[in-house]
Motif scaffolding. Structure first.
Motif, PDB file in Angstrom:
ATOM      1  N   VAL A  88       0.716  -1.275  -0.121  1.00 19.82           N
ATOM      2  CA  VAL A  88       0.061  -0.155   0.102  1.00 19.82           C
ATOM      3  C   VAL A  88       0.755   1.436   0.070  1.00 19.82           C
ATOM      4  O   VAL A  88       0.298   2.533  -0.195  1.00 19.82           O
ATOM      5  CB  VAL A  88      -1.048  -0.007   1.092  1.00 19.82           C
ATOM      6  N   ARG A 145       0.167   4.916   3.436  1.00 16.12           N
ATOM      7  CA  ARG A 145      -1.076   4.169   3.879  1.00 16.12           C
ATOM      8  C   ARG A 145      -0.593   2.840   4.925  1.00 16.12           C
ATOM      9  O   ARG A 145      -1.574   2.345   5.698  1.00 16.12           O
ATOM     10  CB  ARG A 145      -2.002   3.584   2.900  1.00 16.12           C
ATOM     11  N   ARG A 163       6.894   1.275  -5.174  1.00 11.26           N
ATOM     12  CA  ARG A 163       5.624   1.327  -4.636  1.00 11.26           C
ATOM     13  C   ARG A 163       5.366   2.852  -4.147  1.00 11.26           C
ATOM     14  O   ARG A 163       4.588   3.701  -4.608  1.00 11.26           O
ATOM     15  CB  ARG A 163       4.847   0.620  -3.731  1.00 11.26           C
ATOM     16  N   THR A 169       5.446   9.015  -4.370  1.00  9.07           N
ATOM     17  CA  THR A 169       4.808   9.957  -3.512  1.00  9.07           C
ATOM     18  C   THR A 169       5.573  10.184  -2.333  1.00  9.07           C
ATOM     19  O   THR A 169       5.124  10.945  -1.345  1.00  9.07           O
ATOM     20  CB  THR A 169       3.425   9.305  -3.157  1.00  9.07           C
ATOM     21  N   LEU A 206       0.899  -1.851 -10.859  1.00  4.84           N
ATOM     22  CA  LEU A 206      -0.582  -1.740 -11.423  1.00  4.84           C
ATOM     23  C   LEU A 206      -1.353  -3.060 -11.648  1.00  4.84           C
ATOM     24  O   LEU A 206      -2.448  -3.003 -11.783  1.00  4.84           O
ATOM     25  CB  LEU A 206      -0.405  -0.847 -12.730  1.00  4.84           C
ATOM     26  N   LEU A 262      -1.540  -5.036 -14.405  1.00  6.48           N
ATOM     27  CA  LEU A 262      -2.555  -4.846 -15.658  1.00  6.48           C
ATOM     28  C   LEU A 262      -2.953  -6.287 -15.958  1.00  6.48           C
ATOM     29  O   LEU A 262      -1.947  -7.213 -15.968  1.00  6.48           O
ATOM     30  CB  LEU A 262      -1.635  -4.232 -16.826  1.00  6.48           C
ATOM     31  N   GLU A 322      -3.320  -7.629 -18.801  1.00  6.46           N
ATOM     32  CA  GLU A 322      -2.927  -7.934 -20.090  1.00  6.46           C
ATOM     33  C   GLU A 322      -1.624  -8.830 -19.593  1.00  6.46           C
ATOM     34  O   GLU A 322      -1.226  -9.395 -20.475  1.00  6.46           O
ATOM     35  CB  GLU A 322      -2.732  -6.988 -20.968  1.00  6.46           C
ATOM     36  N   GLY A 340       1.099  14.172  -4.815  1.00  5.97           N
ATOM     37  CA  GLY A 340       0.160  13.042  -4.818  1.00  5.97           C
ATOM     38  C   GLY A 340      -1.104  13.028  -3.726  1.00  5.97           C
ATOM     39  O   GLY A 340      -1.022  13.874  -2.948  1.00  5.97           O
ATOM     40  N   ARG A 354       0.828  10.273 -10.544  1.00  5.15           N
ATOM     41  CA  ARG A 354       1.545  10.425  -9.487  1.00  5.15           C
ATOM     42  C   ARG A 354       1.171   9.596  -8.365  1.00  5.15           C
ATOM     43  O   ARG A 354       1.658   8.983  -7.752  1.00  5.15           O
ATOM     44  CB  ARG A 354       1.693  11.991  -8.959  1.00  5.15           C
ATOM     45  N   SER A 355      -0.289   9.291  -8.358  1.00  4.35           N
ATOM     46  CA  SER A 355      -0.976   8.474  -7.277  1.00  4.35           C
ATOM     47  C   SER A 355      -1.418   7.131  -7.597  1.00  4.35           C
ATOM     48  O   SER A 355      -1.931   6.559  -6.842  1.00  4.35           O
ATOM     49  CB  SER A 355      -2.224   9.395  -6.716  1.00  4.35           C
ATOM     50  N   MET A 356      -1.069   6.582  -8.945  1.00  3.43           N
ATOM     51  CA  MET A 356      -1.787   5.601  -9.427  1.00  3.43           C
ATOM     52  C   MET A 356      -0.890   4.321  -8.728  1.00  3.43           C
ATOM     53  O   MET A 356      -1.651   3.423  -8.786  1.00  3.43           O
ATOM     54  CB  MET A 356      -1.240   5.588 -10.813  1.00  3.43           C
ATOM     55  N   LEU A 357       0.143   4.522  -8.137  1.00  2.00           N
ATOM     56  CA  LEU A 357       0.912   3.496  -7.396  1.00  2.00           C
ATOM     57  C   LEU A 357       0.263   3.436  -5.937  1.00  2.00           C
ATOM     58  O   LEU A 357       0.487   2.243  -5.045  1.00  2.00           O
ATOM     59  CB  LEU A 357       2.271   3.443  -7.355  1.00  2.00           C
ATOM     60  N   THR A 358      -0.155   4.243  -5.321  1.00  2.00           N
ATOM     61  CA  THR A 358      -0.445   4.303  -4.046  1.00  2.00           C
ATOM     62  C   THR A 358      -1.942   4.682  -3.591  1.00  2.00           C
ATOM     63  O   THR A 358      -2.410   4.396  -2.448  1.00  2.00           O
ATOM     64  CB  THR A 358       0.455   5.413  -3.144  1.00  2.00           C
ATOM     65  N   HIS A 359      -2.831   5.074  -4.398  1.00  2.00           N
ATOM     66  CA  HIS A 359      -3.905   5.542  -4.160  1.00  2.00           C
ATOM     67  C   HIS A 359      -4.865   4.559  -5.193  1.00  2.00           C
ATOM     68  O   HIS A 359      -4.909   4.589  -6.315  1.00  2.00           O
ATOM     69  CB  HIS A 359      -4.339   7.022  -4.457  1.00  2.00           C
ATOM     70  N   PRO A 360      -5.667   3.868  -4.463  1.00  2.00           N
ATOM     71  CA  PRO A 360      -6.686   2.628  -5.320  1.00  2.00           C
ATOM     72  C   PRO A 360      -7.288   3.287  -6.290  1.00  2.00           C
ATOM     73  O   PRO A 360      -7.155   2.724  -7.458  1.00  2.00           O
ATOM     74  CB  PRO A 360      -7.660   2.233  -4.171  1.00  2.00           C
ATOM     75  N   ALA A 377      -5.518   4.176  -9.403  1.00  2.00           N
ATOM     76  CA  ALA A 377      -4.747   2.870  -9.800  1.00  2.00           C
ATOM     77  C   ALA A 377      -5.965   2.550 -10.866  1.00  2.00           C
ATOM     78  O   ALA A 377      -5.575   2.210 -12.100  1.00  2.00           O
ATOM     79  CB  ALA A 377      -4.561   1.737  -8.894  1.00  2.00           C
ATOM     80  N   ALA A 431      -6.118   4.637 -13.840  1.00  3.20           N
ATOM     81  CA  ALA A 431      -5.029   4.448 -14.524  1.00  3.20           C
ATOM     82  C   ALA A 431      -5.082   3.146 -15.594  1.00  3.20           C
ATOM     83  O   ALA A 431      -4.900   3.071 -16.783  1.00  3.20           O
ATOM     84  CB  ALA A 431      -3.605   4.101 -13.701  1.00  3.20           C
ATOM     85  N   ARG A 432      -5.636   2.101 -14.863  1.00  2.00           N
ATOM     86  CA  ARG A 432      -5.919   0.764 -15.665  1.00  2.00           C
ATOM     87  C   ARG A 432      -6.944   1.065 -16.621  1.00  2.00           C
ATOM     88  O   ARG A 432      -6.587   0.459 -17.644  1.00  2.00           O
ATOM     89  CB  ARG A 432      -6.326  -0.244 -14.588  1.00  2.00           C
ATOM     90  N   LEU A 457      -5.351   3.146 -19.535  1.00  2.00           N
ATOM     91  CA  LEU A 457      -4.314   2.101 -20.268  1.00  2.00           C
ATOM     92  C   LEU A 457      -4.831   0.885 -21.096  1.00  2.00           C
ATOM     93  O   LEU A 457      -4.504   0.695 -22.187  1.00  2.00           O
ATOM     94  CB  LEU A 457      -3.378   1.509 -19.469  1.00  2.00           C
ATOM     95  N   GLY A 458      -6.020   0.542 -20.552  1.00  2.00           N
ATOM     96  CA  GLY A 458      -6.775  -0.535 -21.055  1.00  2.00           C
ATOM     97  C   GLY A 458      -7.347  -0.112 -22.366  1.00  2.00           C
ATOM     98  O   GLY A 458      -7.326  -0.837 -23.209  1.00  2.00           O
TER      99      GLY A 458
END
Lengths: 197, 197
Positions: free
Chosen positions: A30, A34, A114, A118, A167, A169, A171, B31, B114-120, B123, B126-127, B130-131
DNA sequence: TCGTTGAGTCAACATACGTTGAGCGAAAGG
DNA sequence: CCTTTCGCTCAACGTATGTTGACTCAACGA
């Protein structure tokens, strides 16, 4: 029952280890903010105060969690200098550590990555580790924009690791590492520059 | 002096805009967690309570800050369908948006990344983004592992953006975007798969 | 002109967090 | 056996944060 009585030194080492493991796991899962000391302590079955007593502060606990083996295996260093220093060898090593069973990257590395976007200290660590790797690569590339190319190579590695481990993903889920390495190889070779050998 | 008296509706729209701008900037810089409502309010020269009154919660403020134009330009969508859908075209578009002056990526995108790795929620966003891009790319690649290749392409883009905009690696600092695009092109083409055309 | 609306502020609450200091109980050591 | 050491817990403090409700005052509409 199975409750062995341990000597003090041993007992201490074990609880300290449990705390570090729990910390690494939570930081990796996390991120720094967090991951609370309380949650880490609970996971290690220990009082929060003990974490402070052993590691001083949350910041120091994080640093300890991320240290050494963590950092370089993350980006593919592995400190063994038995392989050559040619660009191809280095690229192959990078692909290898990427593939060394992708779901099982050292927790310390994941913890660092991770939080690298941040948490300032994690960012510094990440820059150091990447910088060192870029230095290595630069020496064995010999091109015009050698350093820039090396940086881009590491950048690609970061991207794949982020997409895959952090992330998660869909895929990339469950794809055998060797296949990713196979698909990625030409791209990295392209960045290696016009073959000198 | 220059203190114009504005109609209510207009005044509201402006302050709301100031808050959103301040929020985007702070979210992008530090973030989600470290960007406090109080700091955002101070930057927008407004009382913290007003932020809540207008946006409901920090979470909703974040979502608003990251919306629409932000998301897709980040990874190179740009919603104009004038260019072709060939793999080469798409790759070129990706490289283009990467190069559209690298230091000036939309703040909303940076906030999300900036937050995609730590804020659900970041994330998830972002997915999604990207998807969607991976879907596009997959259609125009036609290969065996088309989807996997597409994912790796986006993954590379993420890596470069992270290294450049968020980690701010020294090696990439001040490098003209066209040069990065030039060096990256062969790598992305390699992932496009064996040329079909 | 007068009541109503709504932009904006102020002070406060509840909570969660990192962190601290006193204390307990068992191992260590002579 | 007695004293000391030390692993470990308990209860609490201080602080920062998201969030809320009562309030002020100027713009608005009739």
């Amino acid at each position: 029952m199975g409750e062995r009585v341990l000597p003090r030194a041993e007992r201490r080492r074990r609880t300290e280890g449990r705390i570090l493991d729990a910390a690494r796991a939570l930081f990796a899962e996390v991120g720094y903010e967090r991951a609370t000391i309380r949650a880490i302590a609970r996971s290690a079955e220990v009082d929060p105060a003990l974490v402070m007593q052993y590691f001083g502060s949350k910041q120091e606990l994080f640093q300890q969690s991320v240290r050494v083996t963590a950092v370089d295996t993350a980006t593919g260093t592995e400190t063994d200098a038995d392989t050559g220093t040619g660009a191809e060898d280095l690229v192959e090593r990078l692909l290898g550590t990427l593939g060394a069973k992708m779901g099982e990257m050292p927790q310390g590395s994941l913890a660092m990555m991770r939080s690298m976007l941040t948490h300032p200290e994690a960012a510094t660590s990440a820059r150091q580790v990447l910088g060192a790797q870029i230095d290595r690569l630069t020496e064995s590339i010999h091109g015009e924009d050698a350093r820039l190319r090396a940086a881009l190579i590491m950048t690609v590695m970061v991207g794949v690791t982020v997409g895959n481990q952090l992330l998660e993903l869909d895929e990339l889920r469950g794809v055998p590492p060797e296949e990713i390495a196979r698909l990625l190889r030409p791209s990295l070779r392209a960045l290696t520059g016009p073959d000198v050998s």
